[in-house]
Scaffold this motif. Sequence first.
Motif: not given
Length: 67
Positions: A28-49
């Motif tokens: 609904d917008g009150g949770k930060r799960r989308l932001l946390n998912s983005l942070i995890v995805r960027v971190s995994l991508s950096v680790a992969l590179l």
Amino acid sequence: MLKAAIVILLIAVVVSLFSGLVFLFRDDGGKRRLLNSLIVRVSLSVALLVLIGIALWSGELSMNPTP
């Protein structure tokens, strides 16, 4: 071993991508799960590179010299 780690990181990035899509539609917008998912995805991508860069530098992976 190195190629398995690369494949596992790629799969983890794709799973994080789809979990972010689910959070985008369901939250609904009150949770930060989308932001946390983005942070995890960027971190995994950096680790992969970084892993691919280290593998290329050490010679465990090589680029295809002929097309």
